[in-house]
Design a protein around this motif. Structure first.
Motif, PDB file in Angstrom:
ATOM      1  N   VAL A 170       0.392   3.510  -8.414  1.00  0.00           N
ATOM      2  CA  VAL A 170      -0.367   2.261  -8.367  1.00  0.00           C
ATOM      3  C   VAL A 170      -0.061   1.470  -9.634  1.00  0.00           C
ATOM      4  N   TYR A 200      -4.276   3.409  -0.774  1.00  0.00           N
ATOM      5  CA  TYR A 200      -4.956   3.246   0.508  1.00  0.00           C
ATOM      6  C   TYR A 200      -6.439   3.556   0.350  1.00  0.00           C
ATOM      7  N   SER A 201      -7.275   2.800   1.064  1.00  0.00           N
ATOM      8  CA  SER A 201      -8.706   3.075   1.056  1.00  0.00           C
ATOM      9  C   SER A 201      -9.282   2.774   2.426  1.00  0.00           C
ATOM     10  N   TYR A 246       5.736  -2.317   4.579  1.00  0.00           N
ATOM     11  CA  TYR A 246       5.584  -3.533   3.783  1.00  0.00           C
ATOM     12  C   TYR A 246       6.617  -4.548   4.247  1.00  0.00           C
ATOM     13  N   TYR A 250       2.782   3.136   3.205  1.00  0.00           N
ATOM     14  CA  TYR A 250       2.635   2.305   4.400  1.00  0.00           C
ATOM     15  C   TYR A 250       3.720   1.232   4.439  1.00  0.00           C
ATOM     16  N   CYS A 281      -2.691  -5.559   4.126  1.00  0.00           N
ATOM     17  CA  CYS A 281      -3.761  -4.595   4.391  1.00  0.00           C
ATOM     18  C   CYS A 281      -4.841  -4.621   3.316  1.00  0.00           C
ATOM     19  N   GLN A 282      -4.446  -4.803   2.054  1.00  0.00           N
ATOM     20  CA  GLN A 282      -5.423  -4.765   0.971  1.00  0.00           C
ATOM     21  C   GLN A 282      -6.316  -6.002   0.933  1.00  0.00           C
ATOM     22  N   CYS A 301      -3.161   0.632   8.170  1.00  0.00           N
ATOM     23  CA  CYS A 301      -2.236  -0.230   7.433  1.00  0.00           C
ATOM     24  C   CYS A 301      -0.834  -0.233   8.030  1.00  0.00           C
ATOM     25  N   THR A 309      -0.873  -0.798  -4.361  1.00  0.00           N
ATOM     26  CA  THR A 309      -2.240  -0.298  -4.439  1.00  0.00           C
ATOM     27  C   THR A 309      -2.380   0.977  -3.617  1.00  0.00           C
ATOM     28  N   THR A 316       0.840  -1.196   0.000  1.00  0.00           N
ATOM     29  CA  THR A 316       0.000   0.000   0.000  1.00  0.00           C
ATOM     30  C   THR A 316       0.873   1.243   0.000  1.00  0.00           C
ATOM     31  N   GLN A 317       0.546   2.186  -0.858  1.00  0.00           N
ATOM     32  CA  GLN A 317       1.292   3.444  -0.918  1.00  0.00           C
ATOM     33  C   GLN A 317       1.406   4.084   0.466  1.00  0.00           C
TER      34      GLN A 317
END
Length: 511
Positions: free
Chosen positions: A168, A198-199, A123, A121, A471-472, A204, A196, A118-119
């Motif tokens: 992304v 974040y949403s 990993y 965040y 997270c995704q 995250c 991806t 996630t952008q």
């Protein structure tokens, strides 16, 4: 429009760990008189497909070809499925079967598509080597780079925080590994790392969680062995740190499974009858079970007498389903089952995944009420569906990404729900009359119960079998498996369990 498959099953046998199989061809031919579009393809891990990336139209008499491959992740048999969805035709699929054997040389035993990041965040991902002579040393191939913010250590660990400037996209890189033999072994693999956006409102940053006693990261119950969690509960899905059922208990389950036959609406044997497997629980069960239904009903290896019904409902907490008079049971009896063309007397099996929202308290007593409720649910299944024989429990997925964002079921309660499940099963194995399943020992109070798939992993720290949760794979609340990644993950775990378990496979698979 009639999309016809060139085969219903593909097998990849005796593939050494750390190697990829020779691809096999699969053809979809439109044998109808009007066009059809292939709109979606789902292939379950550890198999992969190439040849489809976006919607493709297939004209009358025309075909498209896909190649299917297999990367074994363990020694022994593995199952999978590739499922196809069309715009104007029913879905269909092909059963996939593989068998892994011991590594014959140094190889890389990590699936080529890594968990998504996630952008902006943190990993983490591990690359694993197998065979050769350890220890191993990892490097990036010349010209290969990771997304900005990430690094690859010599031990094969990718860590860091993905920079906000990383777009992304799917990023590819090649990793090399060498061993420590005098004649050095070498292996390379091309990897894809999806990034991806974040949403939602999940957190995250919580890529793992620690135990409350300061002992370090939580250890999945199936990896804990005879060690104790917080000094109170031993690991292992079953007793004595084991992940294997008691032999006598398992034998009864196998004999019960072998006795499952097609039933008519009144619960009597009929060669043209059906039998039902259904889900029980709240939305964390309901949502992935819809995905499971779609996959399972396209699997040619599924028994044609089996009807699968989603009996889980949003809001149907363990506390509510513990009551035999709760209206959620009426919804199953008078709505879900009739809509599937079956009756309560045809139900023979269930998958149970249930908890209560907003848990609290101190372990182990914080799980006492959930354990009692899960026991009551089993008793209710027996009384409402008198022909039920088997019930399989799962506990929560990783919910660390919800910590600080929502109180639905944050960690460590998601993790600890596994001990509530374990203790319900152990009570039955230990002879608790309230969970008696054997008519020779008195009144039957509950179906035979056992673990279904256990898929809790500590975020991005891989389990011994490599399972992680990124997270995704969780929805905006960090609790429910996301659509589609998380839901497919859970449905794959359930499908593979039903096709390989020594009790479930007897009635799930066609014979």
């Amino acid at each position: 429009a009639i999309p016809s498959l060139s085969t219903t099953s593909l097998s990849f046998l005796n593939q050494p760990l750390g190697t990829s199989s020779k691809p096999q061809m699969l053809t979809i031919t439109n044998t109808g008189t009007s066009p059809v579009s292939l709109t979606n393809v789902v292939v379950t891990y550890p198999f992969a497909q190439s040849g489809w990336t976006t919607t493709k139209s297939i004209g009358p008499g025309s075909s498209i070809k896909l190649t299917i491959g297999y990367l074994p992740t363990a020694v022994g048999s593995q199952t999978g499925l590739i499922s196809f969805t069309y715009d104007v035709a029913p879905p269909n699929g092909v059963s996939l079967w593989g068998s892994g054997t011991s590594a014959t040389a140094l190889g890389i035993n990590t699936y080529p598509t890594l968990p998504p990041g996630t952008q902006n965040y943190p990993y983490q991902a591990n690359l694993f080597a197998i065979g050769g002579t350890p220890p191993y040393t990892w490097t990036l191939a010349t010209g290969s780079v990771l997304p900005t913010g990430l690094t690859l250590s010599s031990s094969g660990l990718i860590t860091g925080s993905i920079a906000s400037t990383v777009g992304v996209a799917n990023y590819t890189f090649t990793a090399h590994v060498t061993d420590s033999a005098s004649v050095q072994g070498k292996a390379s693999k091309l990897f894809t790392l999806p990034v991806t956006a974040y949403s939602g409102y999940k957190n995250c940053n919580n890529i793992s969680v620690n135990a409350g006693d300061g002992s370090g990261p939580l250890v999945p119950i199936n990896d804990l062995g005879t060690n104790l969690y917080l000094g109170a509960e031993e690991g292992g899905l079953y007793a004595n740190g084991s992940n294997v059922d008691d032999p006598g208990h398992d034998a009864f389950g196998q004999s019960s499974a072998a006795a499952i036959v097609p039933l008519d609406a009144n619960g009597n044997y009929s060669p043209t009858g059906k039998y039902v497997f259904m889900s029980i629980g709240l939305s964390i069960a309901q949502q992935p079970f819809f995905e499971f239904l779609a996959l399972a009903n396209t699997d040619p290896s599924k028994n044609s007498n089996l009807v699968i019904v989603n009996g889980a409902t949003g809001g149907a907490t363990a506390a509510l389903l513990a009551s035999p008079t709760n209206n959620f049971w009426n919804a199953i009896t008078y709505d879900y089952l009739p809509n599937a063309g079956v009756t309560p007397l045809q139900v023979v099996g269930a998958w149970i995944l249930d908890v209560d929202g907003g848990p609290g308290g101190t372990f182990p007593h914080d799980m006492d009420s959930l354990q009692s409720q899960l026991q009551s649910i089993a008793q209710n299944l027996q009384s409402k569906f008198p022909n039920i024989k088997l019930a399989y429990y799962s506990s929560m997925n990783y919910t660390g990404y919800s910590d600080g964002a929502t109180t639905l079921n944050p960690e460590p309660w998601g993790y600890e729900s596994g001990f509530a499940v374990k203790n319900v099963i152990q009570d039955q194995i230990g002879g608790d009359p309230a969970m008696n399943f054997d008519p020779s020992k008195g009144t039957v109070a509950a179906p035979w119960v056992a673990w279904g798939p256990y898929y809790w992993a500590n975020g991005m720290i891989p389990r011994s079998d490599g399972l992680t949760w990124v997270c995704q794979e969780l929805s905006v609340d960090g609790t429910h498996p996301s659509d589609p990644l998380g839901r497919i993950k859970v449905s794959m775990e359930l499908l593979n369990f039903l096709k390989t378990d020594d009790t479930a496979s007897k009635w799930f698979l066609a014979h």
